[in-house]
Design a protein around this motif. Structure first.
Motif, PDB file in Angstrom:
ATOM      1  N   ASP A   1       0.808  -1.221   0.000  1.00 14.94           N
ATOM      2  CA  ASP A   1       0.000   0.000   0.000  1.00 14.94           C
ATOM      3  C   ASP A   1       0.842   1.272   0.000  1.00 14.94           C
ATOM      4  O   ASP A   1       0.394   2.317  -0.465  1.00 14.94           O
ATOM      5  CB  ASP A   1      -0.931   0.017   1.218  1.00 14.94           C
ATOM      6  N   MET A   2       2.059   1.167   0.538  1.00 16.66           N
ATOM      7  CA  MET A   2       2.951   2.323   0.561  1.00 16.66           C
ATOM      8  C   MET A   2       4.376   1.879   0.839  1.00 16.66           C
ATOM      9  O   MET A   2       4.602   0.795   1.381  1.00 16.66           O
ATOM     10  CB  MET A   2       2.494   3.360   1.584  1.00 16.66           C
ATOM     11  N   ILE A   3       5.321   2.728   0.431  1.00 19.68           N
ATOM     12  CA  ILE A   3       6.740   2.411   0.584  1.00 19.68           C
ATOM     13  C   ILE A   3       7.454   3.587   1.237  1.00 19.68           C
ATOM     14  O   ILE A   3       7.258   4.737   0.851  1.00 19.68           O
ATOM     15  CB  ILE A   3       7.390   2.125  -0.788  1.00 19.68           C
ATOM     16  N   PHE A   4       8.286   3.253   2.216  1.00 23.79           N
ATOM     17  CA  PHE A   4       9.165   4.237   2.852  1.00 23.79           C
ATOM     18  C   PHE A   4      10.588   3.941   2.391  1.00 23.79           C
ATOM     19  O   PHE A   4      10.996   2.784   2.344  1.00 23.79           O
ATOM     20  CB  PHE A   4       9.147   4.077   4.378  1.00 23.79           C
ATOM     21  N   THR A   5      11.337   4.998   2.090  1.00 25.62           N
ATOM     22  CA  THR A   5      12.734   4.806   1.711  1.00 25.62           C
ATOM     23  C   THR A   5      13.524   6.078   1.983  1.00 25.62           C
ATOM     24  O   THR A   5      12.971   7.095   2.382  1.00 25.62           O
ATOM     25  CB  THR A   5      12.850   4.351   0.239  1.00 25.62           C
ATOM     26  N   SER A   6      14.819   5.999   1.732  1.00 26.79           N
ATOM     27  CA  SER A   6      15.694   7.155   1.933  1.00 26.79           C
ATOM     28  C   SER A   6      15.747   8.007   0.665  1.00 26.79           C
ATOM     29  O   SER A   6      15.323   7.577  -0.405  1.00 26.79           O
ATOM     30  CB  SER A   6      17.110   6.666   2.248  1.00 26.79           C
ATOM     31  N   SER A   7      16.298   9.199   0.792  1.00 27.11           N
ATOM     32  CA  SER A   7      16.488  10.070  -0.376  1.00 27.11           C
ATOM     33  C   SER A   7      17.315   9.368  -1.432  1.00 27.11           C
ATOM     34  O   SER A   7      17.081   9.530  -2.633  1.00 27.11           O
ATOM     35  CB  SER A   7      17.187  11.366   0.040  1.00 27.11           C
ATOM     36  N   GLU A   8      18.268   8.575  -0.973  1.00 24.93           N
ATOM     37  CA  GLU A   8      19.171   7.857  -1.870  1.00 24.93           C
ATOM     38  C   GLU A   8      18.411   6.954  -2.850  1.00 24.93           C
ATOM     39  O   GLU A   8      18.759   6.856  -4.018  1.00 24.93           O
ATOM     40  CB  GLU A   8      20.133   7.020  -1.023  1.00 24.93           C
ATOM     41  N   PHE A   9      17.361   6.299  -2.371  1.00 19.02           N
ATOM     42  CA  PHE A   9      16.629   5.354  -3.210  1.00 19.02           C
ATOM     43  C   PHE A   9      15.308   5.898  -3.730  1.00 19.02           C
ATOM     44  O   PHE A   9      14.690   5.294  -4.596  1.00 19.02           O
ATOM     45  CB  PHE A   9      16.397   4.041  -2.448  1.00 19.02           C
ATOM     46  N   TYR A  10      14.885   7.033  -3.226  1.00 16.17           N
ATOM     47  CA  TYR A  10      13.616   7.627  -3.641  1.00 16.17           C
ATOM     48  C   TYR A  10      13.570   7.835  -5.157  1.00 16.17           C
ATOM     49  O   TYR A  10      12.629   7.415  -5.814  1.00 16.17           O
ATOM     50  CB  TYR A  10      13.398   8.955  -2.911  1.00 16.17           C
TER      51      TYR A  10
END
Length: 98
Positions: A52-61
């Motif tokens: 439903d949703m994904i959290f990630t870092s700026s690096e992988f965004y």
């Protein structure tokens, strides 16, 4: 929505930072009485996972943003429950109550 929210915490290899992020996401969700399955996973696998949703870092965004169709949340400080809550809760409420 009858089933649990499915949330991914994504980093390069699906260990280290995504595990920290996963634990903090779970804390924020619990504090807001949101039931969810949170999984930490590597970036390659994340693209193929239903969620439903994904959290990630700026690096992988930037790498993920054109490859996924679910809300993608950029977290700058994986240890900041405040940042996770501020960025996630409006989206979670929209998913659950839309």
């Amino acid at each position: 929505m009858s089933e649990k929210l499915k949330v991914l915490a994504v980093c390069g290899f699906g260990i280290g930072t995504s595990l920290m992020l996963k634990m903090n996401i779970e804390t924020v969700l619990k504090n807001n009485s949101i039931e969810a399955e949170v999984e930490n996973i590597d970036i390659t696998s994340a693209v193929a996972m239903h969620c439903d949703m994904i959290f990630t870092s700026s690096e992988f965004y930037d790498e993920l943003k054109d490859k996924v169709s679910v809300p993608l949340i950029r977290i700058n400080n994986f240890l900041s429950n405040k940042e996770i809550e501020e960025k996630a809760m409006p989206i979670i409420k929209e998913i659950l109550f839309d």
